[in-house]
Design a protein around this motif. Structure first.
Motif, PDB file in Angstrom:
ATOM      1  N   ASP A  92       1.012  -1.325  -0.175  1.00  0.00           N
ATOM      2  CA  ASP A  92      -0.126  -0.314  -0.023  1.00  0.00           C
ATOM      3  C   ASP A  92       1.056   1.375  -0.042  1.00  0.00           C
ATOM      4  N   SER A  93       0.481   2.167   0.504  1.00  0.00           N
ATOM      5  CA  SER A  93       1.080   3.325   0.011  1.00  0.00           C
ATOM      6  C   SER A  93       1.868   3.730   1.273  1.00  0.00           C
ATOM      7  N   ASP A  94       2.451   3.562   1.903  1.00  0.00           N
ATOM      8  CA  ASP A  94       3.142   3.177   3.397  1.00  0.00           C
ATOM      9  C   ASP A  94       3.859   1.446   3.949  1.00  0.00           C
ATOM     10  N   LEU A  95       3.002   0.543   3.067  1.00  0.00           N
ATOM     11  CA  LEU A  95       4.016  -0.297   3.709  1.00  0.00           C
ATOM     12  C   LEU A  95       4.244  -1.431   2.572  1.00  0.00           C
ATOM     13  N   PHE A  96       5.272  -2.168   2.410  1.00  0.00           N
ATOM     14  CA  PHE A  96       5.147  -3.848   1.578  1.00  0.00           C
ATOM     15  C   PHE A  96       5.740  -4.785   3.059  1.00  0.00           C
ATOM     16  N   VAL A  97       5.535  -6.228   1.889  1.00  0.00           N
ATOM     17  CA  VAL A  97       5.584  -7.283   2.421  1.00  0.00           C
ATOM     18  C   VAL A  97       5.988  -8.418   1.032  1.00  0.00           C
ATOM     19  N   VAL A  98       6.862  -8.894   1.084  1.00  0.00           N
ATOM     20  CA  VAL A  98       7.683  -9.965   0.879  1.00  0.00           C
ATOM     21  C   VAL A  98       7.487 -11.341   1.252  1.00  0.00           C
ATOM     22  N   LYS A  99       6.202 -11.915   1.767  1.00  0.00           N
ATOM     23  CA  LYS A  99       6.202 -13.701   2.138  1.00  0.00           C
ATOM     24  C   LYS A  99       7.230 -14.155   2.291  1.00  0.00           C
ATOM     25  N   GLU A 100       8.380 -14.526   1.738  1.00  0.00           N
ATOM     26  CA  GLU A 100       9.258 -14.873   1.226  1.00  0.00           C
ATOM     27  C   GLU A 100      10.261 -14.967   0.153  1.00  0.00           C
ATOM     28  N   ALA A 101      11.264 -15.032   0.443  1.00  0.00           N
ATOM     29  CA  ALA A 101      12.289 -14.720  -0.675  1.00  0.00           C
ATOM     30  C   ALA A 101      13.643 -15.775  -0.463  1.00  0.00           C
ATOM     31  N   ASP A 102      14.014 -16.035  -2.038  1.00  0.00           N
ATOM     32  CA  ASP A 102      15.855 -16.604  -1.874  1.00  0.00           C
ATOM     33  C   ASP A 102      16.670 -15.650  -1.891  1.00  0.00           C
ATOM     34  N   ARG A 103      16.261 -14.490  -1.475  1.00  0.00           N
ATOM     35  CA  ARG A 103      17.548 -13.091  -1.747  1.00  0.00           C
ATOM     36  C   ARG A 103      16.676 -11.980  -1.311  1.00  0.00           C
ATOM     37  N   LEU A 104      17.587 -10.931  -1.919  1.00  0.00           N
ATOM     38  CA  LEU A 104      16.643  -9.458  -1.424  1.00  0.00           C
ATOM     39  C   LEU A 104      16.342  -9.482  -3.353  1.00  0.00           C
ATOM     40  N   PRO A 105      14.673  -9.201  -3.462  1.00  0.00           N
ATOM     41  CA  PRO A 105      14.764  -8.301  -4.879  1.00  0.00           C
ATOM     42  C   PRO A 105      15.917  -7.360  -4.860  1.00  0.00           C
ATOM     43  N   ALA A 106      16.628  -6.910  -6.753  1.00  0.00           N
ATOM     44  CA  ALA A 106      16.956  -6.558  -6.921  1.00  0.00           C
ATOM     45  C   ALA A 106      16.830  -5.587  -7.105  1.00  0.00           C
ATOM     46  N   GLN A 107      14.803  -4.837  -6.937  1.00  0.00           N
ATOM     47  CA  GLN A 107      15.322  -3.341  -7.476  1.00  0.00           C
ATOM     48  C   GLN A 107      15.575  -2.177  -5.319  1.00  0.00           C
ATOM     49  N   LEU A 108      14.969  -3.768  -4.859  1.00  0.00           N
ATOM     50  CA  LEU A 108      16.129  -3.030  -3.015  1.00  0.00           C
ATOM     51  C   LEU A 108      17.270  -2.462  -2.780  1.00  0.00           C
ATOM     52  N   MET A 109      17.877  -3.319  -4.109  1.00  0.00           N
ATOM     53  CA  MET A 109      19.835  -3.228  -4.232  1.00  0.00           C
ATOM     54  C   MET A 109      20.378  -2.063  -4.937  1.00  0.00           C
ATOM     55  N   ASP A 110      21.452  -1.169  -3.855  1.00  0.00           N
ATOM     56  CA  ASP A 110      22.282  -0.482  -4.443  1.00  0.00           C
ATOM     57  C   ASP A 110      20.943   0.997  -5.081  1.00  0.00           C
ATOM     58  N   ALA A 111      20.328   1.021  -4.800  1.00  0.00           N
ATOM     59  CA  ALA A 111      19.537   2.207  -4.531  1.00  0.00           C
ATOM     60  C   ALA A 111      18.599   2.912  -3.110  1.00  0.00           C
ATOM     61  N   MET A 112      18.682   4.221  -3.181  1.00  0.00           N
ATOM     62  CA  MET A 112      18.555   5.021  -2.253  1.00  0.00           C
ATOM     63  C   MET A 112      16.784   5.054  -2.028  1.00  0.00           C
ATOM     64  N   LEU A 113      16.006   3.677  -0.259  1.00  0.00           N
ATOM     65  CA  LEU A 113      15.221   4.077  -0.385  1.00  0.00           C
ATOM     66  C   LEU A 113      14.293   4.981   0.506  1.00  0.00           C
ATOM     67  N   ASN A 114      13.615   5.095   0.084  1.00  0.00           N
ATOM     68  CA  ASN A 114      12.806   6.018   1.113  1.00  0.00           C
ATOM     69  C   ASN A 114      11.900   5.384   1.764  1.00  0.00           C
ATOM     70  N   MET A 115      12.519   4.754   2.480  1.00  0.00           N
ATOM     71  CA  MET A 115      11.912   3.828   3.302  1.00  0.00           C
ATOM     72  C   MET A 115      12.933   2.518   4.296  1.00  0.00           C
ATOM     73  N   GLU A 116      11.800   2.425   5.035  1.00  0.00           N
ATOM     74  CA  GLU A 116      12.841   1.732   6.182  1.00  0.00           C
ATOM     75  C   GLU A 116      12.411  -0.019   5.420  1.00  0.00           C
ATOM     76  N   LEU A 117      13.706  -1.118   5.735  1.00  0.00           N
ATOM     77  CA  LEU A 117      13.959  -2.278   6.004  1.00  0.00           C
ATOM     78  C   LEU A 117      14.113  -3.650   7.217  1.00  0.00           C
ATOM     79  N   LEU A 118      12.497  -4.301   6.899  1.00  0.00           N
ATOM     80  CA  LEU A 118      12.746  -5.268   8.105  1.00  0.00           C
ATOM     81  C   LEU A 118      13.628  -6.637   7.244  1.00  0.00           C
ATOM     82  N   VAL A 119      14.474  -7.335   7.620  1.00  0.00           N
ATOM     83  CA  VAL A 119      14.632  -7.953   7.154  1.00  0.00           C
ATOM     84  C   VAL A 119      14.713  -9.418   7.997  1.00  0.00           C
ATOM     85  N   PHE A 120      14.045 -10.787   7.683  1.00  0.00           N
ATOM     86  CA  PHE A 120      13.723 -11.363   8.801  1.00  0.00           C
ATOM     87  C   PHE A 120      14.383 -12.654   7.999  1.00  0.00           C
ATOM     88  N   CYS A 121      15.803 -13.885   8.693  1.00  0.00           N
ATOM     89  CA  CYS A 121      16.691 -14.462   7.806  1.00  0.00           C
ATOM     90  C   CYS A 121      15.831 -15.213   8.667  1.00  0.00           C
TER      91      CYS A 121
END
Length: 213
Positions: free
Chosen positions: A17-46
């Motif tokens: 939505d406008s303020d939150l996104f969720v990726v339930k399960e992934a085998d890596r960080l999505p490419a679009q989140l890498m090497d970018a100036m993200l105007n958001m915080e990320l919580l990454v659960f292993c």
């Protein structure tokens, strides 16, 4: 280039939505989140396996049961993963928490502590609570026809964030010099942002405002 939640490709996300996104399960960080100036915080659960990456210039290593808070405007890069890696990823804008009455000085101070040490290893009791919140969140993520889905997901996430902040209280006792040694400028700015919020400077809305001071 700055990237906000609205700029993300939705086919890689299980909920957005406008303020939150969720990726339930992934085998890596999505490419679009890498090497970018993200105007958001990320919580990454292993959930399984191991991953290592850099947040700005800080090396981060995650193994099963740990999670990391990646601050905004601190690019993530140099990702290395084990073959069995499973991650759950949640990204959020602080706008999501701005109107919560419980967002008081202690919460902002605890968030500043998280930024000093972004990887958190919960104990058994904390891990069970994290899994209960995560399961409840994912239940609503997986059921798009639920009435008031967005409102329920956002309220659950707000509560989840405060639980995570509460778990970190008192865990950092480093001196200011120890905290700042070798810390990238973007992380120092994020830390200053949260410390100023903790002091009651409610007019701040972004790390960029701190950088311009």
């Amino acid at each position: 280039m700055e990237k906000q939640i609205a700029d993300l490709q939705r086919d890689e996300l299980d909920y957005v939505d406008s303020d939150l996104f969720v990726v339930k399960e992934a085998d890596r960080l999505p490419a679009q989140l890498m090497d970018a100036m993200l105007n958001m915080e990320l919580l990454v659960f292993c959930l399984q396996g191991r991953a290592s990456f850099r947040i700005d210039e800080r090396a981060v290593s995650l193994s099963a049961g740990q999670y990391a808070l990646c601050p905004d405007y601190a690019p993530i890069h140099d990702l290395i993963v084990s073959p069995d890696l499973r991650l759950c990823i949640m990204g959020f804008s602080w706008h999501l928490l701005e109107d919560v009455p419980a967002l008081v000085k202690q919460a902002w101070s605890a968030t500043s502590a998280i930024l000093r040490e972004p990887v958190f290893t919960p104990n058994d009791s904390e891990r069970r609570r994290i899994e209960q919140y995560r399961a409840l969140l994912l239940h609503h993520v997986e059921n798009p026809d639920t009435r008031f889905r967005k409102e329920v997901v956002q309220l659950l996430f707000q509560t989840f964030v405060f639980e995570l902040i509460n778990m970190t209280c008192g865990r950092s006792a480093a001196t200011p010099d120890e905290q700042n040694a070798g810390t990238p400028q973007s992380t120092l700015l994020s830390r200053q942002f949260f410390e100023l919020l903790a002091q009651g400077e409610g007019t701040l809305r972004s790390v960029a405002q701190v950088a311009r001071r």
